[in-house]
Design an enzyme around this catalytic site. Structure first.
Site: not given
Ligand code: DHB
Ligand code: FE
Length: 286
Positions: A12, A59, A193, A240
């Site tokens: 997302h 978030h 991530h 997540e």
């Molecule tokens: C990013 C990824 C995410 O899941 C998020 O909620 C906010 C930022 C990113 O990769 O920048």
């Molecule tokens: Fe996220």
């Protein structure tokens, strides 16, 4: 009786929404990513359901650290795109499905999963980016959407096992609904991530692809993976991915039925700070 006919899984990343909203999808950085969703948009147009049950995480946008529900279901008639600091995304509002959402809440709570009921909220990139990836830029989203929120932001977060079991309870609830609705369930967020700290920028292609393999072939075993493995292997925000287990637990094979068919699989690095993963699973029809 309503039926779940497919599940969809996708990252997302907020910058994907920015790329769409500012007309950058054909730029060299973005083109390979959006190409991976061309088949998905065609598939969704050909298989548009009556309702999407969309599992995602807020978030700290509609919610905050003042209140942290582990699981929450949106029962409102509509939900507007949230202002995450630079104005709301220029995407349609969601039309909800209050009757099905209330039914699922009732059934799942009676099945021992405590849900928070959300009668009013705005929805952030966690929900609108998956819709944009699957539906493009329509004037109105093609079907009603029930937002289902999971806390993956603040520990303690729910285990993969509990998410998988919740998916099974959601399937049972949907199958007990009187109207013959065709429902898709989506699991969103991920893949690997980490947005902060010394490991910021962490991507783990091997682990992500193994996650996709296991999600397809042996989700019950995948559901036993502890949080510490997600965080170690997929980064702090990789957690997540437990949300994908809710959608996967709602498929027929988790209740002893036939295995789903893989309609589409895609993996791409990078998108912003994130590895992007995507899967479409269809239930066998006979
Ligand atoms: C990013 C990824 C995410 O899941 C998020 O909620 C906010 C930022 C990113 O990769 O920048
Ligand atoms: Fe996220």
């Amino acid at each position: 009786m309503a039926r779940i006919t497919a599940s969809v899984y996708t990252s997302h990343v907020p910058l994907i929404g920015v790329a769409i909203d500012t007309g950058k999808t054909q730029e060299p950085y973005w083109r390979p990513l959006f190409a991976g969703y061309d088949a998905s948009r065609r598939w969704f147009t050909a298989h548009t359901p009556d309702v999407v049950f969309l599992v995602y995480n807020d978030h700290a946008t509609a919610l905050s650290l003042d209140m942290i529900p582990t699981f929450a279901i949106g029962t409102a008639a509509d939900f507007h795109p949230a202002d995450e600091g630079w104005g709301p995304r220029p995407v349609p509002k969601l039309v909800g499905h209050p009757a099905l959402a209330a039914h699922v809440a009732h059934s799942v709570i009676q099945d021992d999963f405590d849900l928070t009921i959300v009668n009013k909220m705005d929805v952030d990139h966690g929900l609108t980016v998956p819709l944009s990836l699957m539906c493009g830029q329509p004037r109105a989203w093609p079907c009603p959407v029930i937002p289902f929120l999971v806390n993956v932001l603040h520990y303690p977060v729910p285990s993969g096992r509990r998410c998988f079991q919740l998916g099974r309870a959601i399937r049972k609830a949907i199958e007990r609904y009187d109207e013959p609705l065709n429902v898709h369930i989506w699991g969103t967020g991920g893949m690997s991530h980490q947005l902060q700290g010394p490991r910021a920028g962490l991507i783990n292609k091997a682990w992500d692809n193994r996650f996709l393999d296991r999600l397809i072939d042996d989700p019950a075993a995948l559901a036993e993976v502890p949080h510490v493995e997600y965080v170690r292997e997929a980064g702090s925000e990789g957690i997540e991915l437990v949300m994908w287990l809710i959608a996967r637990g709602a498929m027929a094979d988790a209740a002893g039925g036939p295995k789903p068919h893989v309609a589409h699989r895609f993996y791409h690095v990078p998108a912003s700070n994130t590895a992007v993963g995507h899967l479409i699973l269809e239930e066998q029809t006979s």
